[in-house]
Design a protein around this motif. Structure first.
Motif, short mmCIF file in Angstrom:
data_model
loop_
_atom_site.label_atom_id
_atom_site.label_comp_id
_atom_site.label_asym_id
_atom_site.label_seq_id
_atom_site.Cartn_x
_atom_site.Cartn_y
_atom_site.Cartn_z
N MET A 1 -10.56 12.66 20.76
CA MET A 1 -10.33 11.26 21.00
C MET A 1 -8.86 11.00 21.35
SD MET A 1 -12.15 8.65 21.03
CE MET A 1 -12.22 6.94 20.92
N ARG A 2 -7.94 11.71 20.71
CA ARG A 2 -6.52 11.54 21.03
C ARG A 2 -6.22 11.95 22.47
NH1 ARG A 2 -3.30 13.98 15.85
NH2 ARG A 2 -3.93 12.38 14.38
N PHE A 3 -6.93 12.94 22.94
CA PHE A 3 -6.73 13.42 24.31
C PHE A 3 -6.97 12.29 25.31
CE2 PHE A 3 -8.52 15.31 28.19
CZ PHE A 3 -7.42 16.03 28.59
N TYR A 4 -7.95 11.47 25.09
CA TYR A 4 -8.26 10.39 26.01
C TYR A 4 -7.18 9.31 25.97
CZ TYR A 4 -12.81 12.54 26.53
OH TYR A 4 -13.81 13.42 26.79
N PHE A 5 -6.60 9.07 24.81
CA PHE A 5 -5.53 8.09 24.72
C PHE A 5 -4.27 8.57 25.45
CE2 PHE A 5 -7.83 6.61 20.83
CZ PHE A 5 -8.14 5.36 21.31
N LEU A 6 -4.07 9.87 25.53
CA LEU A 6 -2.94 10.40 26.27
C LEU A 6 -3.24 10.50 27.76
CD1 LEU A 6 -1.82 13.26 23.87
CD2 LEU A 6 -0.76 11.03 24.18
N LEU A 7 -4.46 10.78 28.09
CA LEU A 7 -4.84 10.96 29.49
C LEU A 7 -4.93 9.64 30.24
CD1 LEU A 7 -5.72 13.01 31.61
CD2 LEU A 7 -8.07 12.64 30.87
N LEU A 8 -5.40 8.60 29.61
CA LEU A 8 -5.59 7.32 30.28
C LEU A 8 -4.28 6.74 30.82
CD1 LEU A 8 -7.60 5.13 31.06
CD2 LEU A 8 -7.13 4.05 28.86
N PRO A 9 -3.17 6.67 30.06
CA PRO A 9 -1.92 6.15 30.65
C PRO A 9 -1.40 7.02 31.79
CG PRO A 9 -1.77 6.15 28.27
CD PRO A 9 -3.02 6.87 28.62
N LEU A 10 -1.57 8.34 31.70
CA LEU A 10 -1.12 9.20 32.78
C LEU A 10 -1.91 8.96 34.05
CD1 LEU A 10 -0.56 12.54 30.86
CD2 LEU A 10 1.16 10.98 31.75
N LEU A 11 -3.19 8.73 33.93
CA LEU A 11 -4.00 8.44 35.11
C LEU A 11 -3.66 7.09 35.71
CD1 LEU A 11 -7.48 9.80 34.02
CD2 LEU A 11 -5.92 10.78 35.69
N LEU A 12 -3.35 6.11 34.88
CA LEU A 12 -3.00 4.79 35.39
C LEU A 12 -1.62 4.78 36.05
CD1 LEU A 12 -4.34 2.54 32.51
CD2 LEU A 12 -5.36 2.92 34.76
N MET A 13 -0.69 5.62 35.57
CA MET A 13 0.65 5.67 36.14
C MET A 13 0.71 6.53 37.40
SD MET A 13 3.32 5.83 32.94
CE MET A 13 3.29 7.57 32.98
N SER A 14 -0.26 7.36 37.65
CA SER A 14 -0.17 8.29 38.77
C SER A 14 -0.10 7.59 40.11
CB SER A 14 -1.34 9.26 38.73
OG SER A 14 -2.55 8.56 38.95
N THR A 15 -0.69 6.42 40.26
CA THR A 15 -0.59 5.71 41.54
C THR A 15 0.80 5.15 41.77
OG1 THR A 15 -1.41 3.69 40.52
CG2 THR A 15 -3.04 5.12 41.55
N ALA A 16 1.53 4.84 40.72
CA ALA A 16 2.89 4.31 40.87
C ALA A 16 3.89 5.43 41.16
CB ALA A 16 3.31 3.58 39.60
N LEU A 17 3.52 6.67 40.97
CA LEU A 17 4.43 7.78 41.15
C LEU A 17 4.33 8.44 42.52
CD1 LEU A 17 4.06 9.46 37.65
CD2 LEU A 17 5.84 7.90 38.43
N LEU A 18 3.59 7.87 43.43
CA LEU A 18 3.46 8.45 44.77
C LEU A 18 4.79 8.34 45.51
CD1 LEU A 18 -0.02 7.06 45.81
CD2 LEU A 18 0.53 9.35 45.04
#
Length: 63
Positions: A1-18
């Protein structure tokens, strides 16, 4: 469950890092850029000469 809490912000920020393309401003690659070296370089040169003279006098005083 902790893995999903860490993965979700990274996936949401990936579009801003292009990466973005180069803008229209800035110097052209082959044009020389004027850099003012006189003020700082002359102060550093004077400070280095003064330090060298100080060390030379200290060295001669020890002998």
């Amino acid at each position: 469950m902790r893995f999903y809490f860490l993965l979700l912000p990274l996936l949401l920020m990936s579009t801003a890092l292009l990466a973005q393309g180069p803008g229209p401003g800035g110097p052209t690659p082959n044009s020389p850029t004027a850099v003012p070296i006189d003020g700082g370089a002359s102060l550093l040169l004077a400070a280095g000469a003064a330090y060298g003279l100080k060390r030379l006098r200290q060295h001669r005083a020890r002998k």
